[in-house]
Enzyme design. Structure first.
Site, PDB file in Angstrom:
ATOM      1  N   ARG A 107       0.896  -0.927   0.119  1.00  0.00           N
ATOM      2  CA  ARG A 107       0.111  -0.470   0.024  1.00  0.00           C
ATOM      3  C   ARG A 107       0.887   0.887  -0.249  1.00  0.00           C
ATOM      4  O   ARG A 107       2.114   1.104   1.128  1.00  0.00           O
ATOM      5  CB  ARG A 107      -0.702   0.361   1.829  1.00  0.00           C
ATOM      6  CG  ARG A 107      -2.044   1.380   1.837  1.00  0.00           C
ATOM      7  CD  ARG A 107      -2.342   1.162   2.438  1.00  0.00           C
ATOM      8  NE  ARG A 107      -3.929   0.248   1.804  1.00  0.00           N
ATOM      9  CZ  ARG A 107      -5.138   0.520   2.832  1.00  0.00           C
ATOM     10  NH1 ARG A 107      -4.860   0.678   3.907  1.00  0.00           N
ATOM     11  NH2 ARG A 107      -5.739   0.189   2.209  1.00  0.00           N
ATOM     12  N   GLN A 137     -10.234  -4.043  -3.526  1.00  0.00           N
ATOM     13  CA  GLN A 137     -11.578  -3.489  -2.399  1.00  0.00           C
ATOM     14  C   GLN A 137     -13.449  -3.837  -3.742  1.00  0.00           C
ATOM     15  O   GLN A 137     -13.728  -4.465  -3.194  1.00  0.00           O
ATOM     16  CB  GLN A 137     -11.078  -2.073  -2.226  1.00  0.00           C
ATOM     17  CG  GLN A 137     -13.031  -1.425  -2.065  1.00  0.00           C
ATOM     18  CD  GLN A 137     -13.102  -2.213  -0.507  1.00  0.00           C
ATOM     19  OE1 GLN A 137     -12.297  -1.581   0.743  1.00  0.00           O
ATOM     20  NE2 GLN A 137     -14.142  -2.640  -0.321  1.00  0.00           N
ATOM     21  N   ASP A 225     -17.730   7.246  -0.836  1.00  0.00           N
ATOM     22  CA  ASP A 225     -16.580   6.672  -0.014  1.00  0.00           C
ATOM     23  C   ASP A 225     -16.165   8.006   0.467  1.00  0.00           C
ATOM     24  O   ASP A 225     -16.686   8.436   0.658  1.00  0.00           O
ATOM     25  CB  ASP A 225     -15.195   6.102  -1.466  1.00  0.00           C
ATOM     26  CG  ASP A 225     -14.046   6.062  -0.129  1.00  0.00           C
ATOM     27  OD1 ASP A 225     -13.868   5.843   0.706  1.00  0.00           O
ATOM     28  OD2 ASP A 225     -12.878   5.889  -1.063  1.00  0.00           O
ATOM     29  N   ARG A 294     -13.353  -9.336   1.881  1.00  0.00           N
ATOM     30  CA  ARG A 294     -11.863  -8.312   1.517  1.00  0.00           C
ATOM     31  C   ARG A 294     -10.767  -9.876   1.945  1.00  0.00           C
ATOM     32  O   ARG A 294     -10.342 -10.737   0.896  1.00  0.00           O
ATOM     33  CB  ARG A 294     -11.579  -8.034   2.272  1.00  0.00           C
ATOM     34  CG  ARG A 294     -11.744  -6.205   1.702  1.00  0.00           C
ATOM     35  CD  ARG A 294     -11.703  -5.652   0.453  1.00  0.00           C
ATOM     36  NE  ARG A 294      -9.594  -6.080   0.065  1.00  0.00           N
ATOM     37  CZ  ARG A 294      -9.825  -4.436   0.825  1.00  0.00           C
ATOM     38  NH1 ARG A 294      -9.751  -3.311   1.554  1.00  0.00           N
ATOM     39  NH2 ARG A 294      -8.211  -4.245   0.372  1.00  0.00           N
TER      40      ARG A 294
HETATM   41  N1   CP Z   1     -11.225  -0.381   2.709  1.00  0.00           N
HETATM   42  C1   CP Z   1     -10.121  -0.206   3.213  1.00  0.00           C
HETATM   43  O1   CP Z   1      -9.002  -0.183   2.124  1.00  0.00           O
HETATM   44  O2   CP Z   1      -9.972  -0.098   4.565  1.00  0.00           O
HETATM   45  P1   CP Z   1      -8.194  -0.168   5.133  1.00  0.00           P
HETATM   46  O3   CP Z   1      -7.261   1.910   4.892  1.00  0.00           O
HETATM   47  O4   CP Z   1      -8.771  -0.165   6.558  1.00  0.00           O
HETATM   48  O5   CP Z   1      -7.762  -1.142   4.593  1.00  0.00           O
HETATM   49  N1  NVA Z   2      -9.985   6.735  -1.244  1.00  0.00           N
HETATM   50  C1  NVA Z   2     -10.168   6.017   0.618  1.00  0.00           C
HETATM   51  C2  NVA Z   2      -9.898   4.455   0.637  1.00  0.00           C
HETATM   52  C3  NVA Z   2      -9.687   4.074   1.662  1.00  0.00           C
HETATM   53  C4  NVA Z   2      -9.584   2.607   1.655  1.00  0.00           C
HETATM   54  C5  NVA Z   2      -8.615   6.865   0.327  1.00  0.00           C
HETATM   55  O1  NVA Z   2      -7.598   6.645  -0.468  1.00  0.00           O
HETATM   56  O2  NVA Z   2      -8.372   7.483   1.621  1.00  0.00           O
END
Ligand code: CP
Ligand code: NVA
Length: 308
Positions: A107, A137, A225, A294
């Site tokens: 990530r 996701q 979101d 997930r």
């Molecule tokens: N939806 C999602 O990816 O959540 P997190 O940021 O908690 O991993």
């Molecule tokens: N759009 C959000 C998604 C989190 C899972 C972000 O990038 O913070």
């Protein structure tokens, strides 16, 4: 190398196969405790690195649980505690981790860093979210929709608020799974134009509808979101009220939707901002099913990477 970086890179057949396999694995776990392994442990003997340069609850726990239930071992690494956080290059970090582990989920911020990481890694790399996309996701979301309502092909999805990274992966999915997409949000929050083009080039209808009440009427699935993603600067209270609040998913908006339309949010939610608690906790909401899926779909994604 079979990397899982974006839904736009992977053939529809493979994506559908990943979801079908996830469904089988999910069904085969009925009655098992979370700490028990699956009957079919496809990650036996495998070591998986989970690298986080941004916070996470679902991605961190669901990937670690997925690896353990599949008989593998997971190493959770935080970018800020690695030499990566002190200037070691992305390329060198990828080369180093490849000498220790069999697969890497990362990530990160910049999507180009993900590409650079994948280019220099000698093991498969999975995108656990970047500023641009969040494919794992959306795989869980498609699985969830299909569990509740059957095939998503030919359905219509309405997205409200910010055209962010999750929205981009939904647009990629529109092209790959064959559904239509309506975006309803402020002009300055429009989705990535490349993703819009991708969806259209692959046969999906993509429309922009600035009136949320018009956008919602034909939707089979309503999605939103956070207005501010992890990489974004916080919006002012004035912008939230004037620009974003008209696109809030609330009881009034849901009342105009089809009675069997579902509501999704990848979470974390900012209750009473992009969505009200009435909708989040209401009968059309499947947000915690998305969360659960997930776990199941990521097992299948990891196997696809290792088996392809
Ligand atoms: N939806 C999602 O990816 O959540 P997190 O940021 O908690 O991993
Ligand atoms: N759009 C959000 C998604 C989190 C899972 C972000 O990038 O913070």
């Amino acid at each position: 190398m079979p990397d899982f970086l974006d839904l736009s890179d992977i053939p529809s057949r493979d994506l559908e196969g990943i979801i079908a396999r996830a469904r089988e694995t999910k069904n085969s776990r009925i009655g098992r405790a979370n700490g028990e392994t699956d009957a079919d442990t496809r990650l036996g003997g495998k070591l998986v690195a989970l690298v986080f340069e941004k916070p996470s609850t679902r991605t961190r726990v669901s990937f670690e649980a997925a690896v353990r239930q599949q008989g593998g071992q997971a190493l959770v690494l935080y970018g800020s505690e690695m030499q990566l956080g002190r200037g070691e290059t992305v390329a060198d970090t990828a080369r180093v981790l490849s000498r220790y582990v069999d697969l890497i989920m990362i990530r990160t911020f910049d999507h180009n860093s993900l590409f650079e990481f994948a280019e220099h890694a000698d093991v498969p790399v999975v995108n656990g979210l970047t500023n641009k996309s969040h494919p794992c996701q959306i795989m869980a979301d498609i699985m969830t929709y299909e569990e509740k309502r059957g095939s998503i092909r030919g359905r219509s999805i309405a997205w409200f608020g910010s055209g962010n990274n999750v929205c981009t992966s939904f647009l990629h999915a529109a092209g790959r799974f064959g559904f239509d997409f309506v975006f309803s949000g402020p002009v300055e929050m429009q989705p990535c134009s490349e993703a819009v083009d991708f969806a259209r080039e692959n046969g999906a209808s993509v429309q922009f509808e600035f009136d949320p009440y018009s956008a919602v009427v034909d939707a089979d699935l309503i999605v939103t979101d956070a207005w501010t993603s992890m990489h974004d600067a916080e919006l002012s209270e004035k912008d939230k009220l004037q620009k974003m609040l008209p696109f809030q998913v609330n009881g009034d908006l849901m009342a105009k939707a089809k009675p069997d339309a579902l509501f999704m949010h990848c979470l974390p939610a900012h209750r009473e901002e992009e969505v009200t608690s009435e909708v989040m906790d209401g009968p059309q909401s499947v947000v915690f099913d998305e969360t659960e899926n997930r776990l199941h779909v990521q097992k299948s994604i990891l196997s696809w990477c290792l088996d392809s």
